[in-house]
Design an enzyme around this catalytic site. Structure first.
Site, PDB file in Angstrom:
ATOM      1  N   LYS A 198      12.140 -15.007  19.518  1.00  0.00           N
ATOM      2  CA  LYS A 198      11.287 -13.849  20.105  1.00  0.00           C
ATOM      3  C   LYS A 198      11.680 -12.427  19.706  1.00  0.00           C
ATOM      4  CE  LYS A 198      10.966 -13.830  24.526  1.00  0.00           C
ATOM      5  NZ  LYS A 198      11.054 -14.255  26.079  1.00  0.00           N
ATOM      6  N   LYS A 232      15.266  -6.984  22.508  1.00  0.00           N
ATOM      7  CA  LYS A 232      15.981  -5.545  22.529  1.00  0.00           C
ATOM      8  C   LYS A 232      17.374  -5.989  22.017  1.00  0.00           C
ATOM      9  CE  LYS A 232      14.539  -4.053  26.898  1.00  0.00           C
ATOM     10  NZ  LYS A 232      14.636  -3.653  28.325  1.00  0.00           N
ATOM     11  N   LYS A 234      26.792 -15.386  27.955  1.00  0.00           N
ATOM     12  CA  LYS A 234      27.325 -13.997  27.925  1.00  0.00           C
ATOM     13  C   LYS A 234      28.869 -14.124  27.843  1.00  0.00           C
ATOM     14  CE  LYS A 234      23.355 -11.501  29.541  1.00  0.00           C
ATOM     15  NZ  LYS A 234      22.812 -10.621  30.503  1.00  0.00           N
TER      16      LYS A 234
END
Length: 347
Positions: free
Chosen positions: A209, A212, A114
């Protein structure tokens, strides 16, 4: 009756909840509430470790709770609450920060990933520290089992390491001298690997996958998508040009496997029944059938969601009931840690 083991799980109030979340995790939660003492927490404090929009957070917090309830999480059986409504989460995090070595946090893979995305200048202390907050979430409730996917396994290990460190520094005889009744300050939780939840892949790439965080809205079916939006996403989803019908489990055809799996899970049919019903179809024939199956499966969830979201007072009352139960358990743990560490407890 035997004491039920305690399970804790948290959900971020960010982004729309999609079929991947529902089939991979939420359905497991609904099953777990029947056998375990369950605490399900909307982790709003975790949602601010990256830049966020306050209005969106406000709406998403209630909306996430309502979606979970609409999917079958029952506040009569599980404690459903908002993380920030239990102040002990933030307070225990500070106490644990003061015993957690910096090197442990620097090793966290998700932080590395991140922070690379954000650029080192903009990385906040919160992003580095959120695994300690996650440890607090878990340790506050004397949790026995935490359902985790592979991506969170490292964070659960950290929670176990922090608990062991607190016990070693402040437990045993030292804790007894400070007035603790037990030699253990914090309970070490175990990973709970739920029965294989379905792995639902992206509509735009059968090898990735459903997520979101994918900026392409067309890559996922959200639980609250209206029928026309579902129809549009299915119509545009990626397929292959291989003739000769539709098949599961062909490594050359990941999209076929994914779309047939979605059909299977939406209809409740077995794999063989799906192949018998749609195996001979072309993509042009199958896509409307998949759309109908998804719409029919989501209709009762959406109707229930509308009811729950419409009665804000009742939803807030359920979240307050969950927070009251959570506060009661969490305060006992927090007081135990503070006593062991030498704090004066308020009278």
């Amino acid at each position: 009756p035997a004491v039920r083991k305690r399970v804790l799980s948290g959900v971020q109030p960010t982004g729309s909840i999609h079929m991947g979340n529902y089939l991979g995790a939420i359905k497991n939660w609904v099953a777990l509430q029947e056998e375990y003492d369950t605490f399900y927490c909307v982790v709003d404090l975790h949602a601010i470790t990256m830049p966020h929009d306050p209005k969106e957070l406000l709406a998403a917090t209630r909306s996430s709770a309502a979606v979970y309830m609409a999917c079958g999480v029952d506040p009569a059986k599980a404690n459903v609450f908002v993380q920030s409504h239990v102040p002990a989460h933030a307070e225990l995090t500070w106490l644990l920060n003061c015993v957690t070595p910096m090197g442990w946090l620097n090793r966290m893979i998700q932080f590395k990933e991140k922070s690379r995305k954000q650029g080192s200048e903009d990385v906040t202390v919160g992003l580095l520290d959120y695994p300690v907050l996650m440890a607090s979430d878990i340790l506050l409730y004397d949790t026995d089992l935490v359902p985790v996917g592979e991506d969170q396994r490292q964070h659960l290990e950290l929670a176990r390491d922090i608990a062991a460190r607190v016990n070693s520094l402040f437990g045993g005889r030292k804790g007894k001298k400070m007035g603790l009744r037990s030699s253990r300050v914090l309970k070490q939780p175990d990973a709970f690997i739920p029965p294989a939840g379905a792995r639902v892949m992206s509509l735009t790439d059968g090898t990735a996958k459903m997520s979101k965080s994918n900026p392409a809205e067309g890559s996922r079916i959200n639980l609250l998508d209206p029928p026309d939006v579902i129809a549009q996403k299915v119509k545009r989803c990626k397929t292959d040009a291989i003739a000769g019908g539709l098949t599961f489990d062909d490594p050359e055809r990941p999209e076929a496997t994914n779309l047939l799996t979605l059909y299977q899970l939406s209809t409740g049919l077995t794999k063989d029944e799906v192949v018998a019903e749609v195996g001979e179809m072309s993509w042009g024939q199958f896509k409307p059938a998949l759309t109908d199956a998804l719409v029919a499966h989501l209709e009762p969830i959406q109707a229930r969601y509308a009811e729950i979201a419409d009665d804000q007072g009742a939803l807030d009352a359920e979240l307050k009931k969950g927070a009251d139960a959570a506060n009661e358990v969490a305060q006992v743990t927090l007081d135990r840690v503070k006593t062991a560490m030498g704090f004066t407890l308020p009278m």
